[in-house]
Design an enzyme around this catalytic site. Structure first.
Site, PDB file in Angstrom:
ATOM      1  N   GLU A 215       0.814  -1.218   0.000  1.00 43.19           N
ATOM      2  CA  GLU A 215       0.000   0.000   0.000  1.00 43.19           C
ATOM      3  C   GLU A 215       0.844   1.262   0.000  1.00 43.19           C
ATOM      4  O   GLU A 215       1.938   1.288   0.550  1.00 43.19           O
ATOM      5  CB  GLU A 215      -0.845   0.031   1.278  1.00 43.19           C
ATOM      6  CG  GLU A 215      -1.918  -1.011   1.313  1.00 43.19           C
ATOM      7  CD  GLU A 215      -2.453  -1.202   2.720  1.00 43.19           C
ATOM      8  OE1 GLU A 215      -2.735  -0.198   3.390  1.00 43.19           O
ATOM      9  OE2 GLU A 215      -2.574  -2.356   3.128  1.00 43.19           O
TER      10      GLU A 215
ATOM     11  N   CYS B  37       3.182   8.352   1.185  1.00 43.51           N
ATOM     12  CA  CYS B  37       3.656   7.439   2.209  1.00 43.51           C
ATOM     13  C   CYS B  37       3.873   6.094   1.526  1.00 43.51           C
ATOM     14  O   CYS B  37       2.940   5.528   0.962  1.00 43.51           O
ATOM     15  CB  CYS B  37       2.593   7.337   3.304  1.00 43.51           C
ATOM     16  SG  CYS B  37       2.918   6.068   4.519  1.00 43.51           S
TER      17      CYS B  37
ATOM     18  N   CYS C  43      -0.896  -2.928  15.065  1.00 44.86           N
ATOM     19  CA  CYS C  43      -0.645  -2.641  13.652  1.00 44.86           C
ATOM     20  C   CYS C  43      -1.109  -3.787  12.767  1.00 44.86           C
ATOM     21  O   CYS C  43      -0.829  -4.953  13.037  1.00 44.86           O
ATOM     22  CB  CYS C  43       0.841  -2.392  13.451  1.00 44.86           C
ATOM     23  SG  CYS C  43       1.273  -2.047  11.748  1.00 44.86           S
TER      24      CYS C  43
ATOM     25  N   CYS D 291      -2.355   1.303   8.475  1.00 40.67           N
ATOM     26  CA  CYS D 291      -1.344   0.507   7.768  1.00 40.67           C
ATOM     27  C   CYS D 291      -1.792  -0.923   7.554  1.00 40.67           C
ATOM     28  O   CYS D 291      -2.164  -1.602   8.486  1.00 40.67           O
ATOM     29  CB  CYS D 291      -0.081   0.391   8.611  1.00 40.67           C
ATOM     30  SG  CYS D 291       0.772   1.896   8.832  1.00 40.67           S
TER      31      CYS D 291
ATOM     32  N   CYS E  22       4.229  -5.261  16.197  1.00 40.10           N
ATOM     33  CA  CYS E  22       3.580  -4.268  17.058  1.00 40.10           C
ATOM     34  C   CYS E  22       2.102  -4.630  17.219  1.00 40.10           C
ATOM     35  O   CYS E  22       1.431  -5.003  16.258  1.00 40.10           O
ATOM     36  CB  CYS E  22       3.722  -2.861  16.469  1.00 40.10           C
ATOM     37  SG  CYS E  22       5.436  -2.354  16.319  1.00 40.10           S
TER      38      CYS E  22
ATOM     39  N   CYS F 222       5.457  -7.330   7.595  1.00 38.73           N
ATOM     40  CA  CYS F 222       6.417  -6.818   8.578  1.00 38.73           C
ATOM     41  C   CYS F 222       6.608  -7.887   9.636  1.00 38.73           C
ATOM     42  O   CYS F 222       5.711  -8.673   9.905  1.00 38.73           O
ATOM     43  CB  CYS F 222       5.857  -5.542   9.220  1.00 38.73           C
ATOM     44  SG  CYS F 222       6.991  -4.728  10.367  1.00 38.73           S
TER      45      CYS F 222
END
Ligand code: SAH
Length: 370
Positions: free
Chosen positions: A119, A132, A146, A360, A143, A139
């Site tokens: 994205e 962005c 997220c 995100c 976290c 990932c």
């Protein structure tokens, strides 16, 4: 096959040398890929004879941002053919776009050559257009609030795949992008080599020419890489995701804190600011009942006292899979004021694209599930 977008100008020069070509051919190719002088320019097309309308403003075709070798008209035909044999120009493909009706923010889902998707978000500000970009597909930082990390890391993006997000968004909007934040999916310092190639590619005056000070990289706090980044890119803005002011809380939100606890992180930030004279931005996502009390604000102010920094408060974007809640607007304002009273400059992130899947990784996931 090489993706030409992965090469810095000096690497393109090496390639030209291998092909027995003069050095300036590299600058020409690089210009075709990245230089955007003509992009999105508005020209007046005269109306056809007899038409009642006075003609229309149209966007001229993008002349640079080439995706095919036959568009590189100033290269000899043999070179174009040779390039086509050994390389590709792999631009991320627009799979989906969501446009905010409130502010024109455009959220893209881009497809990569191997079927992965990432994205990017295109935003309009008074100072120009900003994007962005994602640095990884998925990932592995874990976290807790997220969405990007829910399925783990698929793979690192190459430099060209990160730069390609900018090119594709410019092509799609017909507008120039002047500011870049590496704050999409992924941890940029977990993909450092490609990140640094990417920065050098987009900064090159013979290409996109995006100033170092117009680039921001956001990290979850991999301390040794912050040190290195300060040495390599002292002019690029650094943002650090903090989200908590004590180790217990931060480790529960961000597993990376177990490896690089707050003492180490703040220490490396002090060295960074001393060396670069640049202010660090701390991102602090406010999560209701978790890190948004008055005591949290006081502890945060104490932690950052004396550090050249600024706090950017981010109201949590709710992620369907997670049980976290957003802090109310009034409480956010109080938190900010409390920090400022204690001498810590703080702002609240302007929320753009509130009406689209803004958090995100949410668009990527919502598409993968369908
Ligand atoms: N890995 C980098 C960059 C990507 S995340 C980093 O950690 O900084 C960009 C920012 O969005 C980080 O501050 C991240 O913590 C924050 N973020 C992630 N999910 C969010 C959510 N649901 N709501 C608000 N902010 C979120």
């Amino acid at each position: 096959m090489i993706n030409l977008l992965d090469l810095q100008l000096n690497e393109l020069e090496d390639l030209m040398k291998e092909l027995g070509q003069p050095k300036f051919r590299a600058t020409q190719v690089f210009g075709w890929l990245y230089k955007d002088a003509e992009k999105g320019a508005q020209v007046k097309i005269p109306a056809e004879k007899g038409a009642t309308e006075k003609g229309a403003q149209v966007k001229i075709p993008v002349e640079k941002g080439a995706t095919r070798f036959d568009q590189m008209t100033n290269l000899p035909a043999e070179l174009r053919q040779r390039l086509a044999e050994i390389s590709r120009i792999d631009m991320p493909q627009v799979l989906r776009v969501q446009e905010s009706k409130l502010d024109g923010t455009r959220k893209y889902l881009f497809g990569l050559a191997d079927g992965n998707a990432v994205e990017s978000v295109f935003m309009r500000y008074k100072f120009g257009n900003s994007i962005c970009v994602s640095s990884q597909a998925g990932c592995r930082m874990g976290c807790s609030f997220c969405a990007s990390t829910l399925d783990g890391l698929a793979r690192n993006l190459t430099a060209g795949e990160i730069a390609g997000q900018i090119l594709s968004a410019e092509r799609d909007t017909g507008e120039r992008i002047s500011h870049v934040v590496v704050m999409g999916s992924g941890e940029p310092f977990d993909n450092y080599e490609n990140l640094s190639s990417f920065i050098r590619i987009i900064n090159n005056p013979k290409g996109m020419n995006i100033g170092m000070r117009n680039i921001t990289v956001s990290t979850c706090g991999i301390a040794p890489m912050i040190e290195r980044f300060g040495d390599d890119f002292p002019q690029v803005n650094l943002a650090i995701s903090l989200h908590a002011s004590n180790n217990e809380r931060r480790s529960s939100l961000m597993p990376v804190n177990k490896r690089y606890p707050l003492e180490e992180l703040i220490d490396v930030c002090k060295r960074y600011t001393k060396k670069t004279s640049r202010r660090v931005t701390f991102e602090y996502t406010l999560v209701k009942g978790i890190n948004d009390s008055e005591k949290d604000a006081d502890q945060l102010a104490a932690l950052l006292r004396g550090l050249l920094c600024h706090v950017n408060l981010i109201p949590l974007n709710r992620v369907t899979e997670k049980d976290f809640d957003t802090t109310g607007k009034i409480e956010v304002k109080r938190f900010r004021e409390r920090l400022e009273l204690r001498g810590i400059p703080a702002t609240v992130r302007r929320e753009l694209g509130d009406d689209i899947d803004a958090a995100c990784g949410q668009l990527r996931r919502s598409t993968a599930e369908k």
